[in-house]
Design a protein around this motif. Structure first.
Motif, PDB file in Angstrom:
ATOM      1  N   ARG A 170      10.811   9.607  -9.944  1.00 32.91           N
ATOM      2  CA  ARG A 170       9.979   9.377  -8.844  1.00 32.91           C
ATOM      3  C   ARG A 170      10.603   9.349  -7.629  1.00 32.91           C
ATOM      4  O   ARG A 170      11.815   9.645  -7.620  1.00 32.91           O
ATOM      5  CB  ARG A 170       9.527   7.761  -8.830  1.00 32.91           C
ATOM      6  N   TYR A 171      10.126   9.575  -6.452  1.00 35.00           N
ATOM      7  CA  TYR A 171      10.580   9.787  -5.130  1.00 35.00           C
ATOM      8  C   TYR A 171      10.525   8.734  -4.171  1.00 35.00           C
ATOM      9  O   TYR A 171       9.606   8.301  -3.935  1.00 35.00           O
ATOM     10  CB  TYR A 171      10.191  11.237  -4.399  1.00 35.00           C
ATOM     11  N   LEU A 172      11.529   7.839  -3.892  1.00 34.11           N
ATOM     12  CA  LEU A 172      11.556   6.907  -3.031  1.00 34.11           C
ATOM     13  C   LEU A 172      12.093   7.302  -1.631  1.00 34.11           C
ATOM     14  O   LEU A 172      13.120   7.619  -1.377  1.00 34.11           O
ATOM     15  CB  LEU A 172      12.553   5.721  -3.626  1.00 34.11           C
ATOM     16  N   VAL A 173      11.048   7.103  -0.659  1.00 31.87           N
ATOM     17  CA  VAL A 173      11.261   7.512   0.795  1.00 31.87           C
ATOM     18  C   VAL A 173      11.374   6.011   1.445  1.00 31.87           C
ATOM     19  O   VAL A 173      10.587   5.192   1.195  1.00 31.87           O
ATOM     20  CB  VAL A 173      10.008   8.428   1.512  1.00 31.87           C
ATOM     21  N   SER A 174      12.404   5.978   2.062  1.00 27.57           N
ATOM     22  CA  SER A 174      12.763   4.782   3.067  1.00 27.57           C
ATOM     23  C   SER A 174      13.119   4.976   4.348  1.00 27.57           C
ATOM     24  O   SER A 174      13.358   5.971   4.867  1.00 27.57           O
ATOM     25  CB  SER A 174      14.038   4.244   2.112  1.00 27.57           C
ATOM     26  N   PHE A 182      15.160  -4.622   9.499  1.00 33.50           N
ATOM     27  CA  PHE A 182      14.050  -4.071   9.216  1.00 33.50           C
ATOM     28  C   PHE A 182      14.179  -2.692   8.303  1.00 33.50           C
ATOM     29  O   PHE A 182      14.874  -1.668   8.692  1.00 33.50           O
ATOM     30  CB  PHE A 182      12.651  -3.753  10.416  1.00 33.50           C
ATOM     31  N   ALA A 183      13.225  -2.798   6.994  1.00 36.53           N
ATOM     32  CA  ALA A 183      13.332  -1.529   6.122  1.00 36.53           C
ATOM     33  C   ALA A 183      12.362  -1.585   5.538  1.00 36.53           C
ATOM     34  O   ALA A 183      11.533  -2.412   5.037  1.00 36.53           O
ATOM     35  CB  ALA A 183      14.517  -1.658   5.068  1.00 36.53           C
ATOM     36  N   TYR A 184      11.922  -0.431   5.083  1.00 34.49           N
ATOM     37  CA  TYR A 184      10.198  -0.089   4.392  1.00 34.49           C
ATOM     38  C   TYR A 184      10.622   1.127   3.512  1.00 34.49           C
ATOM     39  O   TYR A 184      11.020   2.162   4.062  1.00 34.49           O
ATOM     40  CB  TYR A 184       9.235   0.123   5.496  1.00 34.49           C
ATOM     41  N   SER A 185      10.081   0.942   2.107  1.00 32.58           N
ATOM     42  CA  SER A 185       9.971   2.052   1.311  1.00 32.58           C
ATOM     43  C   SER A 185       8.855   2.327   0.546  1.00 32.58           C
ATOM     44  O   SER A 185       7.957   1.164   0.394  1.00 32.58           O
ATOM     45  CB  SER A 185      11.168   1.590   0.283  1.00 32.58           C
ATOM     46  N   TYR A 186       8.566   3.369   0.086  1.00 28.59           N
ATOM     47  CA  TYR A 186       7.391   3.576  -0.809  1.00 28.59           C
ATOM     48  C   TYR A 186       7.714   4.869  -1.510  1.00 28.59           C
ATOM     49  O   TYR A 186       8.433   5.767  -1.274  1.00 28.59           O
ATOM     50  CB  TYR A 186       6.130   4.170   0.239  1.00 28.59           C
ATOM     51  N   THR A 187       7.144   4.660  -2.644  1.00 30.71           N
ATOM     52  CA  THR A 187       7.415   5.544  -3.769  1.00 30.71           C
ATOM     53  C   THR A 187       6.391   6.759  -4.131  1.00 30.71           C
ATOM     54  O   THR A 187       4.993   6.056  -3.923  1.00 30.71           O
ATOM     55  CB  THR A 187       7.643   4.899  -5.223  1.00 30.71           C
ATOM     56  N   TYR A 188       6.699   7.874  -4.479  1.00 31.77           N
ATOM     57  CA  TYR A 188       5.670   9.038  -4.461  1.00 31.77           C
ATOM     58  C   TYR A 188       6.102   9.692  -5.810  1.00 31.77           C
ATOM     59  O   TYR A 188       7.304   9.837  -6.229  1.00 31.77           O
ATOM     60  CB  TYR A 188       5.709   9.940  -3.279  1.00 31.77           C
ATOM     61  N   LYS A 189       5.058  10.299  -6.267  1.00 31.39           N
ATOM     62  CA  LYS A 189       5.318  11.145  -7.625  1.00 31.39           C
ATOM     63  C   LYS A 189       5.644  12.550  -7.178  1.00 31.39           C
ATOM     64  O   LYS A 189       6.428  13.461  -8.018  1.00 31.39           O
ATOM     65  CB  LYS A 189       3.859  11.294  -8.247  1.00 31.39           C
ATOM     66  N   THR A 190       5.430  12.936  -6.266  1.00 29.50           N
ATOM     67  CA  THR A 190       5.812  14.340  -5.640  1.00 29.50           C
ATOM     68  C   THR A 190       6.652  14.260  -4.294  1.00 29.50           C
ATOM     69  O   THR A 190       6.154  13.241  -3.496  1.00 29.50           O
ATOM     70  CB  THR A 190       4.701  15.234  -5.548  1.00 29.50           C
ATOM     71  N   LEU A 191       7.675  15.069  -3.920  1.00 30.20           N
ATOM     72  CA  LEU A 191       7.990  15.043  -2.616  1.00 30.20           C
ATOM     73  C   LEU A 191       7.878  16.300  -1.953  1.00 30.20           C
ATOM     74  O   LEU A 191       8.009  17.427  -2.370  1.00 30.20           O
ATOM     75  CB  LEU A 191       9.479  15.026  -2.739  1.00 30.20           C
TER      76      LEU A 191
END
Length: 226
Positions: A170-174, A182-191
């Motif tokens: 998985r790819y975690l974009v932050s 402040f911080a925010y992250s979201y996970t994706y199957k493809t980058l």
């Protein structure tokens, strides 16, 4: 043209003062306009190419040494070449060259085909054919240099981390704000740039302030759609 029209009505001194130009510039424009039969096309900027071009200085001894060093150390840049070349110059009693001069010599040697350009060679496992992949022209990184963010939203830093768990990738974009917690992250199957575009859209919907600047590592996922 506006300057010349203004001068016809209010005089040259008024035009020079109103448009903040020098006297020589005004009279050069006026002369060009009159010599061009008062055609506005005569005011188009002329070529600024110098009449006397600098002739590159030849360094045959240095070129030979650079060719030898590049054959021994493939892809070595001008900074490291200078260190090794300076040692050879001191021993041989030759002139020391600057990094920029060495860089120009390397560029000329590449253009003449004397030294090879770096390229990546891949082999097709099914056909056995070789494929040459030349390096892509990377976009230069934009640095923030002396800019220091003062309040939340002035600068957010974005990056991606690859994670492996139970054989699943998985790819975690932050995104992290430089001036606050402040911080925010979201996970994706493809980058991809579509993933980072979607992430930025989600980020804008939850961030509690206005985003003014984003800093990335210039990876491929931060191009195209992003």
């Amino acid at each position: 043209m506006k300057v010349l029209i203004h001068a016809q009505t209010h005089g040259a001194a008024s035009a020079i003062d109103a448009f903040s130009i020098s006297r020589s510039t005004f009279y050069n424009w006026k002369k060009a306009f009159n010599n061009g039969k008062r055609n506005i096309a005569a005011l188009a900027p002329a070529s600024t190419r110098p009449h006397n071009l600098r002739i590159p200085v030849s360094h045959p001894w240095h070129e030979t040494q650079i060719r030898t060093l590049r054959q021994k150390y493939h892809g070595m840049g001008k900074e490291k070449l200078k260190i090794l070349l300076d040692e050879l110059c001191v021993i041989a009693g030759q002139e020391l060259l600057s990094e920029s001069t060495i860089g120009r010599i390397v560029k000329r040697l590449k253009k003449r085909g004397v030294i090879d350009n770096y390229c990546e060679i891949r082999i097709n496992g099914r056909t056995g054919r070789l494929h040459v992949k030349k390096p892509a022209n990377r976009q230069p990184l934009a640095r923030r240099k002396g800019y220091t963010p003062e309040k939340p939203g002035d600068l957010l830093q974005m990056d991606c981390v690859t994670m492996m768990a139970d054989g699943i990738r998985r790819y975690l974009v932050s995104a992290i704000d430089y001036s606050s917690d402040f911080a925010y992250s979201y996970t994706y199957k493809t980058l991809s740039s579509l993933s980072t575009k979607d992430f930025f859209s989600k980020l804008c919907s939850v961030v509690p302030f206005e985003i003014k600047h984003i800093q990335t590592d210039n990876g491929s996922e931060f191009h195209r759609y992003f």
